[in-house]
Scaffold this active site. Structure first.
Site, short mmCIF file in Angstrom:
data_model
loop_
_atom_site.label_atom_id
_atom_site.label_comp_id
_atom_site.label_asym_id
_atom_site.label_seq_id
_atom_site.Cartn_x
_atom_site.Cartn_y
_atom_site.Cartn_z
N HIS A 140 -4.73 -2.58 -4.45
CA HIS A 140 -4.14 -1.44 -3.75
C HIS A 140 -4.18 -0.24 -4.71
CE1 HIS A 140 -0.77 0.98 -2.12
NE2 HIS A 140 -0.94 0.32 -0.99
N LYS A 155 9.31 -4.23 2.34
CA LYS A 155 8.37 -5.18 2.94
C LYS A 155 8.98 -6.57 3.08
CE LYS A 155 4.27 -3.02 0.85
NZ LYS A 155 3.65 -2.29 1.94
N ASP A 164 0.99 -7.53 -9.13
CA ASP A 164 1.47 -6.75 -7.99
C ASP A 164 1.86 -7.75 -6.91
OD1 ASP A 164 1.72 -5.42 -5.61
OD2 ASP A 164 -0.11 -4.23 -5.83
N CYS A 191 -4.96 1.94 1.77
CA CYS A 191 -4.81 2.26 0.34
C CYS A 191 -5.64 1.32 -0.53
CB CYS A 191 -3.35 2.22 -0.10
SG CYS A 191 -2.32 3.37 0.78
N1 C6P Z 1 0.92 -1.61 1.14
C1 C6P Z 1 0.16 -1.63 3.43
O1 C6P Z 1 0.23 -1.26 4.62
P1 C6P Z 1 4.98 0.67 -1.95
O2 C6P Z 1 4.40 1.74 -1.06
O3 C6P Z 1 5.18 1.15 -3.34
O4 C6P Z 1 6.19 0.02 -1.35
O5 C6P Z 1 3.90 -0.50 -2.01
C2 C6P Z 1 2.64 -0.22 -2.52
C3 C6P Z 1 1.77 -1.42 -2.43
C4 C6P Z 1 1.34 -2.01 -3.61
N2 C6P Z 1 0.61 -3.13 -3.61
C5 C6P Z 1 0.24 -3.74 -2.47
C6 C6P Z 1 -0.55 -5.00 -2.53
C7 C6P Z 1 0.64 -3.19 -1.24
O6 C6P Z 1 0.28 -3.80 -0.11
C8 C6P Z 1 1.40 -2.00 -1.22
C9 C6P Z 1 1.76 -1.33 0.07
C10 C6P Z 1 1.16 -1.06 2.46
O7 C6P Z 1 -0.67 -2.44 3.04
C11 C6P Z 1 1.17 0.43 2.48
S1 C6P Z 1 -0.35 1.14 1.96
#
Ligand code: C6P
Length: 408
Positions: free
Chosen positions: A120, A223, A197, A363
């Site tokens: 990501h 999440k 991650d 992303c």
């Molecule tokens: N993926 C998706 O729809 P944040 O935004 O900081 O809570 O998470 C970022 C992030 C980091 N690593 C992984 C593997 C992720 O899936 C995500 C967030 C969402 O897939 C939003 S792009």
């Protein structure tokens, strides 16, 4: 999960009751919230709200205790020590914290950072920024045609120049579960630090950070049934202790003089300013919810639904191309394209049938480049997703296919 249990679970989610015809298949982006989480946040504001770790009065002590209790709950959730739990805003902030607090101080020109092609942007861009400032070079474990990382490449990629390996536990696009314990072991053998991650893993599968053998593990509250604005960075205590702060300010100091300061021990060292107290308490309620239900059952449920959905798609919709590994270990995300239709059009058309999915690059632009597509549509499942919802998704997808037949 039995039907009765699923029905009970769904009753815990007020939004699902409010939208009885909605099929919400975007939990990988953000999950819905159970009543217990909503109530925990509301109760905190109604009964306990005060400035924490500062007041000499009883209410402040109670609020501080509730916040620290939340930290202990999150520690239990991932098998950690409470001093190793740092509350951050989200996974993105957690990874930036490691990049700045560890990377900026420890990386030198000629050093290497090993990532993977399925990361990501949250696990790419911070390393680009820190790499540009330190002269460290970025390399990536390649993605194989089967949707898994090519681990055969590891021995040639890992050498003593690699100072850091940062890898996703579960891909947000492909659903691939990476063997992080194996990767961590190989990385540590060359003296590299290991960051994981866990944004798409911690909400769905049992995670024991000690067993993984990593140095850092990051995940987001929103999440995993929790509120937005709070997440966790876990760090091995002796590593955290060796780090200088990332952000400076109140709450993270020991002593401050006009021209210098000394710092509190972890985790306070990394929690500058007033934290998201209500959100941390809400996140702890979410972790409690998952632990009470049994996160292994959540995982089993998702594995079954994913296998079921993939099989139906394959048998009944030859115009659909899915991505990601085949086999039993795959999380509840299904990326796909329908003929030559743009995934945004597919998602908009599905919305007309009450199906909420995500479309775009999720992303993960380098991953999509590797897959040879600009974007994918993605359906993602969670503990409240039913087989009937998967059926409705597939029937709606057939209608979309029929509608666009001439353009496929
Ligand atoms: N993926 C998706 O729809 P944040 O935004 O900081 O809570 O998470 C970022 C992030 C980091 N690593 C992984 C593997 C992720 O899936 C995500 C967030 C969402 O897939 C939003 S792009």
């Amino acid at each position: 999960m039995t039907l009765a249990t699923l029905e009970q679970i769904r009753q815990d989610f007020p939004l699902l009751a409010r939208h009885p015809h909605l099929v919400y298949l975007n939990s990988a982006a953000t999950s819905q919230k159970p009543q217990s989480v909503i109530e925990a946040i509301s109760r905190y504001y109604q009964e306990q709200n005060a400035s924490i770790h500062r007041g000499a009065y009883t209410l402040s002590a109670q609020a501080s205790e509730a916040y620290e209790q939340a930290r202990r709950t999150l520690a239990r959730f991932i098998g950690a020590d409470e001093r190793e739990i740092i509350f951050v805003r989200n996974t993105t902030e957690a990874l930036n914290l490691v990049a700045y607090a560890w990377g900026l101080r420890n990386l030198r020109p000629g050093d290497e950072i090993l990532l993977s092609e399925m990361e990501h942007h949250a696990n790419l861009v911070p390393w680009h920024l820190v790499g540009a400032q330190t002269g460290a070079r970025i390399k990536a474990i390649p993605l194989g045609p089967d949707g898994r990382l090519e681990l055969e490449a590891l021995p040639s990629l890992l050498n003593e120049r690699v100072r850091l390996v940062s890898i996703t536990h579960v891909s947000n696009v492909l659903g691939t579960v990476n063997p992080v314990a194996q990767i961590a072991q190989a990385a540590r053998a060359v003296g590299a630090r290991v960051v994981v991650d866990g944004a798409q893993a911690a909400p769905h599968m049992p995670v024991d950070v000690k067993a993984l053998g990593a140095d850092f593990y990051a995940f987001s509250g929103h999440k995993m049934l929790g509120p937005t604005g709070v997440g966790v960075l876990w760090g091995r205590y002796e590593v955290l202790e060796s780090l200088a702060p990332f952000l400076g300010g109140g709450s993270m100091i020991r002593e401050v003089y006009l021209d210098h300061s000394t710092y509190a021990p972890p985790p306070q060292r990394f929690e500058a300013g007033t934290p998201a107290v209500a959100e941390a308490i809400g996140l702890a309620a979410a972790a409690e919810y998952l632990m009470n239900l049994g996160i292994d059952r959540v995982w089993q449920h998702e594995l079954e639904l994913t296998a079921y959905a993939l099989q139906r798609l394959e048998e009944e919709l030859p115009e659909v191309r899915t991505f990601g590994p085949r086999g039993p270990e795959r999380s509840g995300v299904i990326p796909f394209v329908l003929g030559s239709l743009h995934p945004h059009d597919v998602a908009t058309a599905l919305d007309q049938h009450g199906i909420a999915i995500r479309a775009g690059h999720h992303c993960a632009q380098p991953l999509h480049r590797k897959l040879g597509v600009a974007a994918t549509a993605r359906a993602s499942f969670y503990l409240y997703t039913t087989r009937e919802e998967v059926d409705r998704f597939i029937e709606a997808l057939k209608k979309v296919r029929d509608f666009f037949r001439g353009w496929l």
